[in-house]
Design a protein around this motif. Structure first.
Motif, short mmCIF file in Angstrom:
data_model
loop_
_atom_site.label_atom_id
_atom_site.label_comp_id
_atom_site.label_asym_id
_atom_site.label_seq_id
_atom_site.Cartn_x
_atom_site.Cartn_y
_atom_site.Cartn_z
N UNK A 68 1.73 12.56 6.45
CA UNK A 68 2.99 13.31 6.49
C UNK A 68 3.19 14.06 7.80
N UNK A 69 2.13 14.22 8.59
CA UNK A 69 2.21 14.91 9.88
C UNK A 69 1.61 14.01 10.96
N UNK A 70 2.06 14.22 12.18
CA UNK A 70 1.67 13.30 13.24
C UNK A 70 0.18 13.33 13.55
N UNK A 71 -0.49 14.46 13.34
CA UNK A 71 -1.93 14.46 13.64
C UNK A 71 -2.71 13.61 12.65
N UNK A 72 -2.13 13.31 11.48
CA UNK A 72 -2.80 12.44 10.51
C UNK A 72 -2.98 11.02 11.07
N UNK A 73 -2.13 10.66 12.03
CA UNK A 73 -2.14 9.31 12.59
C UNK A 73 -3.32 9.12 13.55
N UNK A 74 -3.95 10.23 13.97
CA UNK A 74 -5.02 10.17 14.96
C UNK A 74 -6.37 10.50 14.30
N UNK A 75 -7.45 10.08 14.96
CA UNK A 75 -8.79 10.35 14.45
C UNK A 75 -9.25 11.74 14.89
#
Length: 992
Positions: free
Chosen positions: A482-489
């Motif tokens: 739901x948030x853009x930092x979730x897309x990164x490790x």
């Protein structure tokens, strides 16, 4: 007193009302060849080092041709105008020697050299040349250059550097005397010439504007030529790229050294910080290069936790695989990374545990398969949206919770041997995840858990939510992010936060989006085999690495993905390695504003606008904006760090049309009366071209010329649905418009379309001494050129049938409404198609064919060239209004498409439909019968029965049979022979 020597001057405004060269002649095929060569350079293109993720850049050679074509006058001497233009663009025969990159083989020289050139190169006995005569390197270079200049242009450019790769002084300066004599200028360099022509046209140095600047190729090339450049874009990432083109690639030598020095200090600081954390080195001192992760979920049928991946092949060249080792006690799998024992084991690993959308694994000899959709709980909601059972992650999350459907698991690590780290050739190897690796992974998670909140508050890690959209919803639906930092490790957080904290230089900040493009869980692990050399041995070139995010224009979620370690990830920021240095002469200004908010004057606007089916850059850019909006360098702080989706010109219909009208009217209001606009436009839909006509009407503009440039190179991603070229529309302010009637307009369009197509395929052949040019355009390209020709006619009228076309353009449209403009545009396509009679067919025979028959015989003609692209069939089916063209197809694979043969039709296909009842279908049946050894008289009897007006169309049938015989000769010898026999039977039949 010394005598004062006054420089000669040019007369301001002496060319004020002179038509531009691009309005009269333009070597489209040469420009097309050069544009495609530049595209094929891929990462070697000048601007891609700043960010290959931005896919919409137009080739610099095309921009150069547009700028010079708009500035240079059409003097009436087309030959010399084109010659001067080509010299300034670097396309002249005389410049081949300056551009020569590769030598020729003896066979190539024999094929293209004159006898005199052969004698100079090889001596008097040159029938079987073995080696060159003794001569200096420079002499041989010049002679070979002369031979290359005799080659067909598309073959020639393969031996040449691109014009942008040659120093301007070497490329154009030797020819300035000829240029000055032709134009009445006195320039000593290209920049001076551009300034002088600008003064002659506009009274000052010319200024080029672009309000959809995107990747920056238009303002960059304009400034490189010596123009002043104004660039703006609603998207701050586009503005960063354009600013970077002008200030990083275009930086002075002194400034580049300063940037490189700052960069070395920055990378050393980050490296020291990462090393001190102890998260990337193993106990033997080896350093991690990449981490391989996969998702893991519980199989509902067995209760086992199963790692998810479509393939467990880690390295094709080294035959490294991940092997799932069952642990029955815990109902899970250990993952062992090692070399495959044999080919069978390697092939089995390639199958993976995700197959055709199903989770597949084996327990005690029994194979279990479960749809991923059912594991995820996919179902259709009340409003038609897809719902799932996935938990939506919260802002504080950075990894799955224990009860989430999908878990994340580290399963392999790629290492760099300590003794080769930092060296040009590194030795890498793979390992399973060992206890010490698990300990380091826990340390990463603990460190992130401690710092995430403060990082987000400082703007070092995103806290921005993912807004649902055409591209972004997929991540929410399939992963619960739901948030853009979730897309990164978590490892990405540590590295990028350190970079943002230490960096203050805008020139380095410009490259951060490129780094982000190589980070995140959206990077798929890619492995390729090393190619074999001539002796069958494995050569260099094998690659085992994480892919970049935007290899296409979407957010692709993967079952297995890879994360780069800091040294590997930061390598993509290095200015000195990735970004070239080019001298910028003109001044550039970049603004982060909407095209509608334009307040800057320009003499010429060159734009590559958003299209009705444009890439969703407003969504894609949020991937980058999330990281930069709170941590950007001071030079970019005044920009609006938001994608501003509601303001973006996108989609189609009323909003698209209104936004474009406002944008182009704004540009028209901010250019002088003798100003020019050049619009680069690509679309294959007649409705969108109808919109463009109304956009230009509403903006008070008139299309003066239209050219078609084949800009794109074929790729697997583009085959099947993407056009291969760009229409260049040249516009001026519409002053005293004409009044006309539909019947007159239609006839004028008919003439204009035919002229447009003839010009496209023949312009260069009508101009002497400019190199042999093969026709580069496919018939689908010519269809789109028909649209542009129609616009040129339509937009010169103020009223048609008494209707005020400007007011009509601004009127809201009802959904599906068809009007005069759409009818005329569609008529233009029809004219274009009729103008494209297949080679070897009589125009009179062609005129008497139905749409489906034209489709069939036209595609037969195209198949003869070896083209098998499905999009060609789709385009022509649409153009000829063949609703069920697949009934005529023998194969529908994207790159192996083909028509049915007579044998494949057999006795079927007569029922219903236009083609089924046509004379062509009857003819194919007759050919089929002859292949089945049916008696000739019986075949003719059947043909007469199947074609009601047989004697009225008998000559057409004979001509079509002869046509099929010729076209099939190289592809289906049996059908060709049968068609030839049928042609003879029809011609020689006797009537009693």
């Amino acid at each position: 007193m010394d005598e004062v020597v006054l420089k000669p001057s040019v007369t301001p405004f002496s060319l004020k009302d002179a038509p531009s060269l691009i309005e009269r002649v333009w070597p489209v095929q040469k420009i097309s060849v050069e544009a495609q060569k530049e595209r094929k350079a891929v990462k070697g293109q000048t601007l891609t080092g700043l960010g290959s993720y931005w896919k919409g850049r137009k080739p610099l050679v095309l921009v150069r041709a547009c700028v010079l074509g708009a500035l240079l006058p059409s003097t009436g001497d087309d030959e010399e105008d084109i010659a001067v233009f080509e010299l300034l663009c670097g396309l002249g025969n005389e410049q081949v020697g300056s551009r020569l990159r590769a030598s020729l083989t003896a066979d190539e020289i024999k094929s293209f050299a004159t006898p005199e050139q052969m004698a100079l190169l090889f001596g008097s006995d040159h029938d079987d040349p073995a080696k060159f005569r003794k001569m200096t390197k420079e002499e041989r270079h010049d002679l070979v250059g002369e031979v290359v200049a005799r080659m067909p242009y598309h073959s020639r450019v393969e031996k040449l550097f691109r014009p942008e790769e040659i120093e301007e002084e070497k490329l154009t300066s030797p020819y300035l005397q000829r240029v000055n004599e032709h134009l009445g200028t006195h320039a000593n360099c290209l920049a001076e010439l551009v300034e002088q022509i600008g003064i002659m046209r506009f009274g000052v140095r010319p200024r080029i504007g672009d309000v959809f600047c995107g990747g920056g190729s238009i303002p960059f090339e304009a400034a490189r030529l010596g123009c002043d450049a104004y660039a703006s874009d609603l998207n701050p990432i586009a503005c960063m790229l354009t600013w970077g083109a002008l200030n990083v690639i275009g930086a002075s030598k002194k400034r580049r050294k300063e940037i490189e020095s700052a960069e070395r200090r920055l990378l050393a600081s980050i490296d020291a910080e990462i090393t001190s954390l102890g998260i990337e080195h193993d106990s033997e001192g080896n350093r991690a290069k990449a981490y391989l992760y996969c998702l893991e979920t519980r199989c509902p049928q067995t209760g086992w936790m199963v790692p998810l991946s479509p393939s467990w092949v880690i390295s094709k060249s080294k035959k490294i695989i991940a092997v799932l080792v069952p642990d029955p006690a815990l109902k899970r799998y250990d993952i062992e990374v090692r070399a495959a024992r044999d080919a069978a084991e390697f092939e089995a690993a390639a199958a993976g545990t995700v197959r055709s959308g199903r989770l597949v694994h084996e327990v005690d000899g029994e194979i279990f398969a479960t749809p991923i959709k059912s594991i995820r709980g996919d179902r259709r909601g009340a409003n038609g949206a897809t719902l799932t059972d996935l938990r939506l992650w919260e802002k504080s999350d950075f990894s799955p919770r224990p009860d989430d459907v999908f878990q994340e698991r580290l399963y392999a690590i790629q290492w760099i041997k300590k003794e080769t780290f930092g060296k040009p050739r590194q030795t890498t190897f793979f390992t399973s995840v060992r206890p010490e690796d698990e300990a380091r992974e826990r340390k990463v998670h603990e460190f992130v858990a401690t710092h995430l909140r403060s990082w987000q508050e400082q703007g070092l890690v995103p806290d921005m939510a993912i807004d649902p959209g055409d591209k972004t919803t997929e991540m929410i639906r399939t992963r619960g992010w739901t948030h853009w930092h979730h897309v990164f490790t978590p490892r990405d957080y540590i590295i990028i936060a350190s970079l943002l904290r230490h960096n203050q230089d805008a020139e380095i900040g410009v490259l951060i989006p490129s780094l982000l493009n190589h980070a995140s869980k959206l990077c798929q692990w890619a492995t390729t085999n090393a190619p074999l050399d001539a002796d069958g041995k494995q050569a260099g070139g094998a690659r085992d690495l994480p892919n970049h995010v935007f290899y296409n224009q979407a957010f692709n979620t993967f079952w297995n993905y890879a994360s780069r370690a800091s040294s590997f990830l930061l390598r993509d920021v290095v200015v000195t390695k990735e970004v070239p240095s080019v001298e910028i002469v003109g001044r550039g200004k970049v603004s982060n504003i909407s095209a509608l908010a334009l307040s800057e004057q320009s003499h010429i606007f060159i734009t590559d606008p958003p299209y009705a089916d444009a890439v969703h850059y407003h969504e894609i850019s949020e991937f980058f904006i999330a990281w930069l909006r709170k941590s950007r360098p001071v030079e970019f702080k005044q920009w609006t760090w938001d994608s501003r989706r509601p303001l973006a010109i996108k989609g189609n219909g009323e909003d698209f049309r209104k936004g474009m009208v406002d944008a182009y009217k704004s540009m028209a209001d901010h250019m002088p009366d003798n100003g020019l606009q050049i619009v680069m436009f690509t679309h294959q839909d007649a409705g969108v071209w109808g919109d463009m006509a109304q956009i230009f009407w509403g903006a008070g503009l008139r299309v003066m010329a239209a050219w078609y440039i084949a800009t794109e190179t074929t790729s697997e991603l583009k085959k099947g649905g993407y056009v291969q070229g760009t229409v260049i529309l040249v516009l001026r302010k519409r002053k005293d418009g004409e009044h006309g009637y539909k019947d007159e307009v239609v006839q004028e369009v008919k003439v204009e379309v035919a002229d447009q197509i003839d010009t496209m395929v023949g312009l260069n052949q009508t101009l002497k001494g400019h190199g042999r040019i093969e026709n580069l355009f496919e018939d689908a390209d010519l269809q789109m050129a028909g649209y542009a020709a129609a616009l040129r006619v339509l937009t010169k009228y103020t009223t048609i049938d008494g209707v005020d076309m400007t007011k009509e353009a601004l009127r809201p449209r009802a959904k599906g409404e068809r009007g005069l403009v759409t009818e005329v545009i569609e008529f233009a396509v029809q004219v274009a198609n009729e103008h494209m009679v297949p080679e070897g067919m009589s125009p009179k025979v062609w005129e008497r064919l139905t749409g489906s028959e034209r489709f069939f015989f036209k595609m037969m003609d195209i198949e003869m060239t070896g083209s098998r692209k499905l999009d060609n069939y789709q385009n022509f089916a649409k153009a000829f209004r063949v609703a069920k063209y697949d009934d005529l197809m023998g194969d529908m694979e994207p790159n192996k498409a083909r028509l049915k043969s007579a044998k494949e039709f057999k006795k079927a296909g007569f029922e219903g439909g236009e083609f089924g009842g046509s004379k062509s279908r009857a003819l194919l049946f007759a050919i089929y019968e002859l292949q089945k050894d049916v008696d000739g008289d019986e075949v003719l009897s059947h043909l007469r029965d199947l074609v009601p007006d047989y004697f009225g169309v008998r000559d057409d049938l004979a001509a079509l049979a002869e046509y099929i015989s010729r076209k099939r000769a190289n592809f289906d010898d049996e059908e060709a022979r049968a068609a030839g026999i049928l042609h003879g039977l029809i011609r020689n039949e006797r009537f009693g």
